[in-house]
Design an enzyme around this catalytic site. Structure first.
Site, PDB file in Angstrom:
ATOM      1  N   CYS A  36       0.901  -1.122  -0.060  1.00 16.04           N
ATOM      2  CA  CYS A  36       0.086  -0.006   0.054  1.00 16.04           C
ATOM      3  C   CYS A  36       0.701   1.191  -0.139  1.00 16.04           C
ATOM      4  CB  CYS A  36      -0.920  -0.261   1.110  1.00 16.04           C
ATOM      5  SG  CYS A  36      -1.963   1.537   1.634  1.00 16.04           S
ATOM      6  N   CYS A  88       0.835   3.449   3.105  1.00 17.27           N
ATOM      7  CA  CYS A  88       1.473   2.764   4.307  1.00 17.27           C
ATOM      8  C   CYS A  88       2.767   3.280   4.111  1.00 17.27           C
ATOM      9  CB  CYS A  88       1.189   1.188   4.395  1.00 17.27           C
ATOM     10  SG  CYS A  88      -0.591   0.840   4.634  1.00 17.27           S
TER      11      CYS A  88
END
Length: 461
Positions: free
Chosen positions: A380, A383
């Site tokens: 991600c 993230c």
């Protein structure tokens, strides 16, 4: 995006090509294509002549114009373009400039191709088309829920280029049925796909049925997980064109290999009008209820459908990207959580929690210490973007702060558990487990810098 093509009976009054007053200034390396000596890498333009009626320079509005995609049986093209190997063509054009790719697209399909304009930075496509000197068409989908600034931008673009944007609208009966049965904001409860299907995908499908090719502003750097492999030209994997059937529509993505910052440098150099929302922090712009500004360090698509999984930032207009991603689920793609990407938040100040570990943590009502835990997926981009600030926070809290900092990888097989038991909505999700309560508190802000995260911790510990 919307579409209206014009037959000879639908237009009254003269039509001309782009006025000389709109010729691009000689700035930097941007200049109109001189087709007398241009050559593309490994590609030669077709010399077929088209009987094309341009719609890109109508000076006055004419209410008799109706969407061609919905009314015209056949286009005004003398000859159909010869069959081409678009996979090979995409490879040949991989290092070509957006201007060269645009010129190739317009030369190949004439009046059977149109630019899809969303009312954002994809205005660059219109500028590239103008620089080719060829006639071109522009369409846009009016969902009925766009920002007022976007409608004002549409008007500014029409006046700047002397064009008539071809608008497509959703079916009124379908919209009425959706709103009466589920309300105006059902997408916040059960996802955006149904609303987008009614307001965007179906109107687009109708529009594309009147074309043999379309031009989009997709870029590889736009959306995590869905656009990284976008080619410069392809057979559209999701929609059909004028002839019907699989393979009847060609999709051109001239700026696929261009970085977003380079798009903006181009727009500034050419003094192109832009949506005023961009100056207020909006990067990716869609419908008003589903679009918001992004913060520094956030990915541009994080401003769209922010309440959903960060991976699924597509409305259905480019759903072929999602299909391509789904095909990787049984392979090495990140959809099953087995992607060969480096783990995140590597620090001795961080505790890596297993499934049993976080289950036990969640069950405790009296903890010796409070915990701050991030639910994440290594693939991600959001993230990845917060990794530095989260590690720095962990190092600051290490020792005598009374707060332990942990991480739990919540994709793949753990995702359903995390959604059902740990309030996972999208990645990353940050939870604070107080000392004297079993119920974790979810960090709801999109600000993931050290100061904001520390303020959250200090307010609760």
């Amino acid at each position: 995006m919307a579409m209206a093509v014009t037959s000879s009976s639908a237009i009254s009054g003269p039509i001309s090509y782009a006025s000389s007053e709109h010729k691009a200034p000689q700035i930097g390396s941007f200049r109109p294509v001189d087709r007398s000596n241009v050559s593309l890498p490994s590609v030669s333009f077709s010399r077929r002549q088209y009987t094309v009626k341009p719609v890109n320079a109508e000076p006055k509005r004419n209410d008799s114009i109706v969407p061609l995609a919905a009314t015209v049986a056949s286009p005004e093209v003398a000859e159909k373009a010869e069959v081409e190997d678009y996979e090979q063509l995409s490879k040949d054009l991989e290092n070509a400039s957006p201007l060269e790719i645009m010129d190739k697209a317009l030369a190949t399909f004439g009046n059977d191709i149109a630019i899809a304009f969303s009312g954002a930075e994809d205005v660059a496509l219109i500028e590239y088309a103008r620089l080719t000197g060829r006639p071109f068409r522009v369409f846009s989908l009016d969902t009925g829920r766009l920002n007022p600034e976007t409608y004002q931008f549409f008007d500014a673009v029409e006046k700047h280029y002397g064009i008539r944007i071809e608008y497509m609208f959703p079916d009124a009966v379908e919209v009425q049925g959706l709103v009466r049965s589920k309300g105006l904001f059902s997408f916040y409860e059960d996802g955006h796909q149904e609303c987008c299907r009614v307001r965007k995908v179906r109107p687009l499908r109708r529009a594309l049925k009147g074309l043999r090719a379309w031009i989009t502003g997709q870029r590889k750097d736009q959306s995590p997980g869905t656009r990284a492999e976008v080619p410069v030209v392809q057979i559209d994997p999701a929609f059909e064109g004028l002839d019907g059937g699989v393979g009847s529509l060609v999709k051109w993505n001239p700026v696929a290999n261009v970085h977003g910052t380079d798009i903006w440098n181009f727009l500034r150099a050419m003094d192109v009008p832009v949506n005023s929302l961009h100056s207020r922090g909006y990067v990716s712009i869609g419908c008003e209820p589903c679009t918001r500004p992004v913060l520094p360090g956030q990915h541009e698509r994080e401003g769209r459908w922010w309440w959903e999984d960060a991976k699924a930032k597509e409305c259905g207009l480019h759903k072929g990207n999602l299909k391509q991603e789904d095909e990787n689920k049984n392979g090495n793609g990140h959809a099953n959580g087995t992607a060969t990407v480096s783990d995140l938040f590597e620090s001795q100040s961080l505790v890596t929690l297993s499934r049993n570990g976080i289950e036990n943590l969640a069950k405790l009502e009296n903890r010796k210490e409070a915990w701050l835990v991030v639910l994440y997926a290594p693939w991600c981009r959001f993230c990845q973007a917060m990794e530095g600030s989260y590690v720095e926070l962990a190092e600051k809290l290490a020792g005598s702060s009374g707060v332990k900092v942990g991480k739990f990888r919540a994709d793949g097989d753990e995702k359903e558990f995390a959604k059902n038991e740990l309030q996972l909505g999208s990645f990353p999700t940050i939870l604070f487990f107080p000392k004297h309560s079993s119920q974790p508190i979810k960090y709801s802000s999109e600000k993931r810098d050290v100061e904001s995260l520390m303020a959250f911790v200090n307010a609760l510990r």
